[in-house]
Motif scaffolding. Structure first.
Motif, PDB file in Angstrom:
ATOM      1  N   GLN A  53      46.465  48.723  37.253  1.00 41.01           N
ATOM      2  CA  GLN A  53      47.468  47.902  37.943  1.00 41.01           C
ATOM      3  C   GLN A  53      48.352  48.752  38.852  1.00 41.01           C
ATOM      4  N   LYS A  82      40.625  42.024  37.670  1.00 36.61           N
ATOM      5  CA  LYS A  82      41.951  42.311  38.263  1.00 36.61           C
ATOM      6  C   LYS A  82      41.792  42.659  39.750  1.00 36.61           C
ATOM      7  N   LYS A 134      40.781  39.649  41.960  1.00 33.59           N
ATOM      8  CA  LYS A 134      41.932  38.749  42.146  1.00 33.59           C
ATOM      9  C   LYS A 134      42.887  39.323  43.197  1.00 33.59           C
TER      10      LYS A 134
END
Ligand code: DX5
Ligand code: ZN
Length: 546
Positions: A357, A385, A388
């Motif tokens: 992240q 992740k 997206k």
């Protein structure tokens, strides 16, 4: 740069646009490769990223409008609409045929034009010079109706000879049309020659500024710059904007590039397989900034950008997965402010799932994790992740690591596979020759699985072995020491680019030979081959070709 579509997916789609357009033109025996190719990234940035549109609802009330005033770019435009989902790709091969909906210049779709057009075409571009005026009409109407639709207009620099373009240019600011964005495909060539010889347009930037437009200028083949500019003009109020996209006519096929001859000429059908091979063989060079002098990453990025780098390769090392520590997401965040060049982050870290992240937030465009520290389910969580966030996912494999079989189940969402050609941990190591066979085998296996992504070669690559990794299937080439190992970074980049060109020409010559058209191909390609004739050992042969 916040791509809705992943960077490498965008690159791939624009590549497919060129491939489809050239097939249509060759099949028809006529059409405009020059303009189709100079505007491919422009139309790709709009249809695959910026514009609100829906191929299933071409009349969607809130859609943005694309007015293709540079209508002879039709083959490229049809290919964009096909890949965006408006028509089947096969229909592009009916270009200019009797009864085809894909005519030489697009026809605005209506119930009266079912046979000569299809839903999604907003404007009939016959004689050029009119599209900007039509765009102003649409923009004004949307303003009066209080609607938020945006109007994007593609115009040409030859077309800018038309007086009507300047009438339109004068009126749009009068009506404060900040919902209107013109994009000038500035390829400096028109039907019968170079614009500056026929009707000088420069200083074009000053002209549009003098007409009170908001003006931006970009490299029209760098999709990240186009997207950056499209995002910036969206924030401009009370003024229309124009993006001057500096492009190369025929970009993508070397003998057509910047060559007026290929304005409106079709290649012979027998050349198609070689042209398709060329379009799939574009090499991206990604300098690795940990190489050479250790400090001053900003300066290294600047020099790489000036040297024509396609990507910046960011080697993140945590001192655990590899016996070295480099930098982390905070450093990348700082670097992000200085450039729009895509960031290719190579995470050599343990537990990538718990850290990824940070790299998404640092706005990397490609994020690659290592197969050695990632089981399938973990990789899929990371992948989710990244998808997206609109980031291209990648997986890296060390020299000793076999390709995990589960990769083949997820190829459509893995945009890049890094084959390490050194054991990770440091720049400046020696290339491990055995990794070539692995690269060759992996490319073959991936081709059999119809993989559409990229193979990236990383470690110990320089001008002496670039040809081999190119032949092994790598299309993204990481270069650390080869770029930053000596002072003249520009020269180092030129040498690598040169080797990539020689590798390409050798491959295309081989293919032309296999297809039995070597001579014919060499004749067409002569001005590209002459400077490389010595390295390609074809001087006498080339000399004999009249
Ligand atoms: C090594 C890194 C490579 C390296 C490339 O672990 O992943 O990217 O920095 O540098 P050169 O090209 O010098 O091997
Ligand atoms: Zn690397």
């Amino acid at each position: 740069m916040g791509f809705k579509m992943r960077y490498l997916e965008l690159k791939r789609k624009v590549r497919d646009v060129r491939m489809l357009a050239i097939q249509g033109i060759a099949e028809a025996g006529s059409g405009h490769p020059g303009a189709s190719f100079s505007s491919a990234e422009i139309m790709g940035a709009l249809y695959f990223h910026k514009m609100k549109h829906d191929p299933l609802h071409p009349d969607w009330e809130d859609r943005d409008y694309f007015i293709n005033s540079k209508a002879h770019s039709a083959p490229g435009f049809y290919a964009i609409l096909a890949i965006a989902g408006y028509i089947d790709s096969d229909e592009v091969k009916t270009l200019r045929k009797m009864g085809s909906r894909l005519q030489g210049h697009p026809v605005k779709f209506s119930k009266y034009q079912q046979n000569h057009s299809f839903p999604g075409i907003e404007y009939s571009g016959g004689s050029e010079g009119i599209g900007l005026s039509v765009s102003i009409g649409i923009a004004l109407a949307k303003k009066y109706d209080g609607k938020g639709n945006r109007i994007f207009t593609l115009i040409g620099d030859g077309e800018s000879n038309e007086g009507q373009v300047w009438e339109a240019a004068m009126s749009a600011p009068k009506f404060r049309l900040d919902n209107l964005v013109a994009i000038l495909d500035r390829n400096k060539i028109q039907q019968d020659g170079f614009t500056e010889e026929i009707m000088p347009l420069d200083p074009v930037r000053d002209k549009w500024m003098a007409f009170n437009w908001n003006v931006m200028e970009v490299d029209g083949h760098k999709i990240e710059q186009l997207i950056d500019a499209l995002n910036r003009v969206e924030r401009v109020e009370d003024k229309p904007s124009i993006i001057i996209a500096n492009t190369i006519k025929g970009n993508g096929i070397k003998h057509m590039a910047n060559n007026p001859q290929w304005h409106g000429k079709a290649p012979p059908r027998k050349h198609t397989p070689i042209l398709l091979e060329e379009l799939q063989s574009e090499v991206m060079i990604a300098p690795s900034i940990i190489a050479g002098e250790r400090e001053n990453y900003e300066e290294k990025v600047r020099k790489a950008e000036r040297g024509g780098a396609d990507l910046i390769h960011l080697d993140v090392m945590d001192g655990h997965f590899v016996p070295n520590t480099t930098f982390f997401s905070d450093t990348i965040k700082n670097l992000r402010r200085n450039t729009s060049l895509p960031f290719d982050a190579h995470l050599m870290i343990e537990e990538p799932l718990s850290h990824v992240q940070d790299y998404i937030d640092a706005r990397c465009d490609i994020i690659t994790v290592h197969a050695e520290v990632c089981k399938e389910n973990e990789f899929l969580k990371i992948n989710e992740k990244l998808l997206k966030a609109g980031i291209s996912p990648g997986i890296a494999i060390n020299p000793e690591t076999p390709i995990p079989s589960w990769i083949y189940d997820h190829l459509d969402t893995i945009d890049v596979i890094i084959i390490m050609s050194v054991n990770p941990g440091f720049a400046g190591q020696k290339f491990i020759p055995d990794t070539l066979n692995k690269m060759i085998d992996t490319s073959r296996a991936l081709r059999q699985h119809n993989y559409r992504g990229y193979i990236e070669a990383d470690g110990g690559i320089d001008a002496t072995n670039l040809q081999q990794v190119f032949d092994a299937g790598a299309r993204i080439i990481v270069a650390g020491n080869a770029v930053y190992g000596s002072a003249d970074i520009n020269l180092n980049m030129i040498q690598l680019r040169h080797k990539a060109n020689v590798s390409l020409e050798r491959k295309l010559l081989e293919l032309a030979t296999v297809k039995g058209i070597r001579n014919d191909w060499m004749k067409t390609r002569k001005h590209i081959l002459i400077p490389l004739a010595n390295e390609l050992r074809i001087e006498d042969e080339l000399h004999a070709i009249k």
